[in-house]
Design a protein around this motif. Structure first.
Motif, PDB file in Angstrom:
ATOM      1  N   LEU A   1      -5.394 -42.947  31.777  1.00 18.20           N
ATOM      2  CA  LEU A   1      -5.699 -43.363  29.876  1.00 18.20           C
ATOM      3  C   LEU A   1      -6.172 -44.682  30.106  1.00 18.20           C
ATOM      4  O   LEU A   1      -7.564 -45.202  29.250  1.00 18.20           O
ATOM      5  CB  LEU A   1      -4.093 -43.178  29.616  1.00 18.20           C
ATOM      6  CG  LEU A   1      -4.975 -43.667  28.105  1.00 18.20           C
ATOM      7  CD1 LEU A   1      -5.259 -41.467  27.967  1.00 18.20           C
ATOM      8  CD2 LEU A   1      -3.099 -43.883  27.367  1.00 18.20           C
TER       9      LEU A   1
ATOM     10  N   CYS B   1      -7.852 -47.071  26.398  1.00 15.30           N
ATOM     11  CA  CYS B   1      -8.793 -45.588  26.342  1.00 15.30           C
ATOM     12  C   CYS B   1      -9.320 -45.503  25.240  1.00 15.30           C
ATOM     13  O   CYS B   1      -8.727 -46.450  24.175  1.00 15.30           O
ATOM     14  CB  CYS B   1      -7.781 -44.418  25.947  1.00 15.30           C
ATOM     15  SG  CYS B   1      -8.461 -43.158  25.623  1.00 15.30           S
ATOM     16  N   THR B   2     -10.681 -45.627  25.270  1.00 23.10           N
ATOM     17  CA  THR B   2     -11.744 -45.904  24.317  1.00 23.10           C
ATOM     18  C   THR B   2     -12.633 -44.010  23.766  1.00 23.10           C
ATOM     19  O   THR B   2     -13.813 -43.873  23.382  1.00 23.10           O
ATOM     20  CB  THR B   2     -12.663 -46.396  24.252  1.00 23.10           C
ATOM     21  OG1 THR B   2     -13.760 -46.090  25.174  1.00 23.10           O
ATOM     22  CG2 THR B   2     -12.278 -48.268  24.560  1.00 23.10           C
ATOM     23  N   ARG B   3     -11.184 -43.195  23.844  1.00 20.02           N
ATOM     24  CA  ARG B   3     -12.485 -42.115  24.129  1.00 20.02           C
ATOM     25  C   ARG B   3     -11.764 -40.841  22.324  1.00 20.02           C
ATOM     26  O   ARG B   3     -12.735 -39.893  22.902  1.00 20.02           O
ATOM     27  CB  ARG B   3     -11.011 -40.508  25.091  1.00 20.02           C
ATOM     28  CG  ARG B   3     -11.312 -40.831  26.172  1.00 20.02           C
ATOM     29  CD  ARG B   3     -10.305 -40.483  27.093  1.00 20.02           C
ATOM     30  NE  ARG B   3     -10.189 -40.690  28.973  1.00 20.02           N
ATOM     31  CZ  ARG B   3     -10.150 -41.672  29.536  1.00 20.02           C
ATOM     32  NH1 ARG B   3      -9.481 -42.933  29.214  1.00 20.02           N
ATOM     33  NH2 ARG B   3     -10.115 -41.897  30.428  1.00 20.02           N
ATOM     34  N   CYS B   4     -11.692 -41.990  21.775  1.00 21.14           N
ATOM     35  CA  CYS B   4     -11.509 -41.456  20.335  1.00 21.14           C
ATOM     36  C   CYS B   4     -11.790 -42.555  19.678  1.00 21.14           C
ATOM     37  O   CYS B   4     -11.117 -43.793  19.752  1.00 21.14           O
ATOM     38  CB  CYS B   4     -10.500 -40.546  19.812  1.00 21.14           C
ATOM     39  SG  CYS B   4      -9.543 -41.119  19.027  1.00 21.14           S
TER      40      CYS B   4
ATOM     41  N   LEU C   1      -9.910 -43.619  17.268  1.00 20.50           N
ATOM     42  CA  LEU C   1      -8.523 -44.526  16.692  1.00 20.50           C
ATOM     43  C   LEU C   1      -8.541 -45.834  18.003  1.00 20.50           C
ATOM     44  O   LEU C   1      -7.281 -46.841  17.105  1.00 20.50           O
ATOM     45  CB  LEU C   1      -7.580 -43.730  16.686  1.00 20.50           C
ATOM     46  CG  LEU C   1      -7.309 -42.753  16.190  1.00 20.50           C
ATOM     47  CD1 LEU C   1      -6.225 -41.866  16.549  1.00 20.50           C
ATOM     48  CD2 LEU C   1      -7.078 -42.570  14.984  1.00 20.50           C
ATOM     49  N   HIS C   2      -9.361 -46.034  18.729  1.00 22.11           N
ATOM     50  CA  HIS C   2      -8.733 -47.498  19.393  1.00 22.11           C
ATOM     51  C   HIS C   2      -9.318 -48.640  19.245  1.00 22.11           C
ATOM     52  O   HIS C   2      -8.759 -49.439  18.937  1.00 22.11           O
ATOM     53  CB  HIS C   2      -9.960 -47.247  21.157  1.00 22.11           C
ATOM     54  CG  HIS C   2     -11.144 -47.355  20.656  1.00 22.11           C
ATOM     55  ND1 HIS C   2     -11.815 -46.225  20.319  1.00 22.11           N
ATOM     56  CD2 HIS C   2     -11.930 -48.897  21.196  1.00 22.11           C
ATOM     57  CE1 HIS C   2     -13.467 -46.929  20.727  1.00 22.11           C
ATOM     58  NE2 HIS C   2     -13.353 -48.542  20.930  1.00 22.11           N
TER      59      HIS C   2
ATOM     60  N   ARG D   1      -6.315 -50.019  17.212  1.00 20.05           N
ATOM     61  CA  ARG D   1      -4.822 -49.429  17.885  1.00 20.05           C
ATOM     62  C   ARG D   1      -4.874 -50.936  17.552  1.00 20.05           C
ATOM     63  O   ARG D   1      -5.848 -52.423  18.143  1.00 20.05           O
ATOM     64  CB  ARG D   1      -4.662 -48.974  18.097  1.00 20.05           C
ATOM     65  CG  ARG D   1      -5.347 -49.258  19.262  1.00 20.05           C
ATOM     66  CD  ARG D   1      -4.694 -48.648  21.019  1.00 20.05           C
ATOM     67  NE  ARG D   1      -5.617 -49.692  22.186  1.00 20.05           N
ATOM     68  CZ  ARG D   1      -6.925 -47.965  22.655  1.00 20.05           C
ATOM     69  NH1 ARG D   1      -6.773 -47.192  22.474  1.00 20.05           N
ATOM     70  NH2 ARG D   1      -7.353 -48.953  23.610  1.00 20.05           N
TER      71      ARG D   1
ATOM     72  N   VAL E   1      -0.817 -37.629  19.422  1.00 20.33           N
ATOM     73  CA  VAL E   1      -2.316 -39.549  19.876  1.00 20.33           C
ATOM     74  C   VAL E   1      -1.468 -40.067  20.119  1.00 20.33           C
ATOM     75  O   VAL E   1      -0.438 -40.843  19.978  1.00 20.33           O
ATOM     76  CB  VAL E   1      -3.490 -39.437  18.563  1.00 20.33           C
ATOM     77  CG1 VAL E   1      -3.529 -38.201  18.497  1.00 20.33           C
ATOM     78  CG2 VAL E   1      -2.278 -39.711  16.984  1.00 20.33           C
ATOM     79  N   LYS E   2      -1.899 -41.562  20.617  1.00 22.70           N
ATOM     80  CA  LYS E   2      -1.052 -42.737  21.301  1.00 22.70           C
ATOM     81  C   LYS E   2      -1.570 -43.678  20.709  1.00 22.70           C
ATOM     82  O   LYS E   2      -1.280 -44.888  21.447  1.00 22.70           O
ATOM     83  CB  LYS E   2      -1.603 -42.400  22.745  1.00 22.70           C
ATOM     84  CG  LYS E   2      -1.257 -40.898  23.594  1.00 22.70           C
ATOM     85  CD  LYS E   2      -0.598 -41.708  25.122  1.00 22.70           C
ATOM     86  CE  LYS E   2      -0.415 -39.890  25.985  1.00 22.70           C
ATOM     87  NZ  LYS E   2       0.355 -39.522  25.176  1.00 22.70           N
ATOM     88  N   CYS E   3      -3.056 -43.128  19.602  1.00 26.19           N
ATOM     89  CA  CYS E   3      -2.951 -44.485  18.910  1.00 26.19           C
ATOM     90  C   CYS E   3      -2.786 -44.342  17.553  1.00 26.19           C
ATOM     91  O   CYS E   3      -2.738 -43.453  17.223  1.00 26.19           O
ATOM     92  CB  CYS E   3      -4.664 -44.799  18.893  1.00 26.19           C
ATOM     93  SG  CYS E   3      -5.062 -45.788  20.573  1.00 26.19           S
TER      94      CYS E   3
ATOM     95  N   ALA F   1      -9.266 -35.312  21.857  1.00 28.75           N
ATOM     96  CA  ALA F   1      -9.316 -36.573  22.900  1.00 28.75           C
ATOM     97  C   ALA F   1      -7.771 -36.576  23.372  1.00 28.75           C
ATOM     98  O   ALA F   1      -7.987 -37.430  24.997  1.00 28.75           O
ATOM     99  CB  ALA F   1     -10.331 -37.154  22.716  1.00 28.75           C
ATOM    100  N   CYS F   2      -6.256 -36.938  22.716  1.00 32.45           N
ATOM    101  CA  CYS F   2      -5.826 -36.868  23.488  1.00 32.45           C
ATOM    102  C   CYS F   2      -4.850 -36.375  24.162  1.00 32.45           C
ATOM    103  O   CYS F   2      -3.740 -36.610  24.671  1.00 32.45           O
ATOM    104  CB  CYS F   2      -5.232 -37.991  22.686  1.00 32.45           C
ATOM    105  SG  CYS F   2      -4.164 -39.317  23.037  1.00 32.45           S
TER     106      CYS F   2
HETATM  107  S1  SF4 Z   1      -5.368 -41.683  20.550  1.00 37.65           S
HETATM  108 FE1  SF4 Z   1      -5.797 -40.978  22.756  1.00 37.65          FE
HETATM  109  S2  SF4 Z   1      -7.828 -40.755  22.804  1.00 37.65           S
HETATM  110 FE2  SF4 Z   1      -8.241 -42.083  21.290  1.00 37.65          FE
HETATM  111  S3  SF4 Z   1      -8.431 -44.037  21.883  1.00 37.65           S
HETATM  112 FE3  SF4 Z   1      -6.255 -43.712  22.111  1.00 37.65          FE
HETATM  113  S4  SF4 Z   1      -4.898 -42.672  24.130  1.00 37.65           S
HETATM  114 FE4  SF4 Z   1      -7.439 -42.484  23.833  1.00 37.65          FE
END
Ligand code: SF4
Length: 208
Positions: A29, A32-35, A37-38, A41, A101-103, A118-119
């Motif tokens: 992970l 992460c900048t996959r979506c 939300l990064h 956060r 989701v983690k953010c 994404a998450c």
């Molecule tokens: S919510 Fe998940 S996929 Fe999106 S930036 Fe955070 S860790 Fe990455």
């Protein structure tokens, strides 16, 4: 105390990654900048608890307290979740807690589809690594994500459902219970089913 979990080598399902560890998933992970939300956060909230947990709680996403501390369910709803876990005769350290989701979604809005898409693969990998005996989905977002459905949680709350071979119990989110305390009795009924599945003594714990 829950019985000790078996390791990944005992897994007999199909289509799942074996030999995964939470540490490896966290490393993958990364920052992460996959979506999107990064962008807003403070801290990624990966998950917390025992890597040998037989019971996993899955919520929607971090709130302000979680975003600040990097830990799941540490705000008001988290305190209620802790009470729920203790009412089952367990401690937070016996279980694993994570989110779809983690953010943190800005303003605590619901995560959007692209964010969930994404998450959620990381959530699924966590569940495969943990191999829990039961998963409790807290609220509609968690349950709908695991079930891949848009159906209202009221249509399937309290029923054992299958998630890739795992037993999954959908129930209400503690934040919902803070707004609707009358729904606590429904959640307790759901948790009693989980306790029965895990071999926990309902009678002893009801007295707490
Ligand atoms: S919510 Fe998940 S996929 Fe999106 S930036 Fe955070 S860790 Fe990455």
């Amino acid at each position: 105390m829950l019985p000790v979990a078996t390791g990944p080598s005992s897994f007999e399902g199909s289509g799942k990654v074996t030999g995964e560890t939470l540490l490896k998933i966290r490393e993958d992970l990364g920052e992460c900048t996959r979506c999107k939300l990064h962008k807003t956060r403070n801290k990624i909230v990966f998950g917390d608890g025992s890597a040998k947990a037989q019971l996993v709680f899955v919520g929607e996403g971090p709130g302000a307290d979680e975003d600040a501390q990097g830990l799941p369910f540490v705000g008001r709803a988290g305190k209620l979740l802790t009470q729920m876990i203790e009412a089952m005769g367990l401690q937070r350290g016996d279980v694993y807690i994570c989110n779809v989701v983690k953010c943190r979604p800005p303003g605590n809005r619901q995560p959007e589809k692209d964010e969930v898409d994404a998450c959620s693969p990381y959530l699924f990998r966590q569940l495969d690594a943990l191999q829990p005996k039961a998963i409790v989905c807290l609220g509609a977002t968690a349950a709908q994500t695991l079930l891949q459905t848009n159906r209202s949680i009221s249509q399937f709350r309290g029923q054992w459902l299958d998630f890739r071979g795992f037993k999954m119990m959908p129930t209400y989110h503690p934040a919902y219970l803070l707004r609707n305390p009358a729904a606590k009795s429904d959640v307790w009924k759901d948790l009693q089913k989980v306790m029965a599945e895990l071999g926990l003594e309902v009678k002893r714990n009801k007295a707490k």
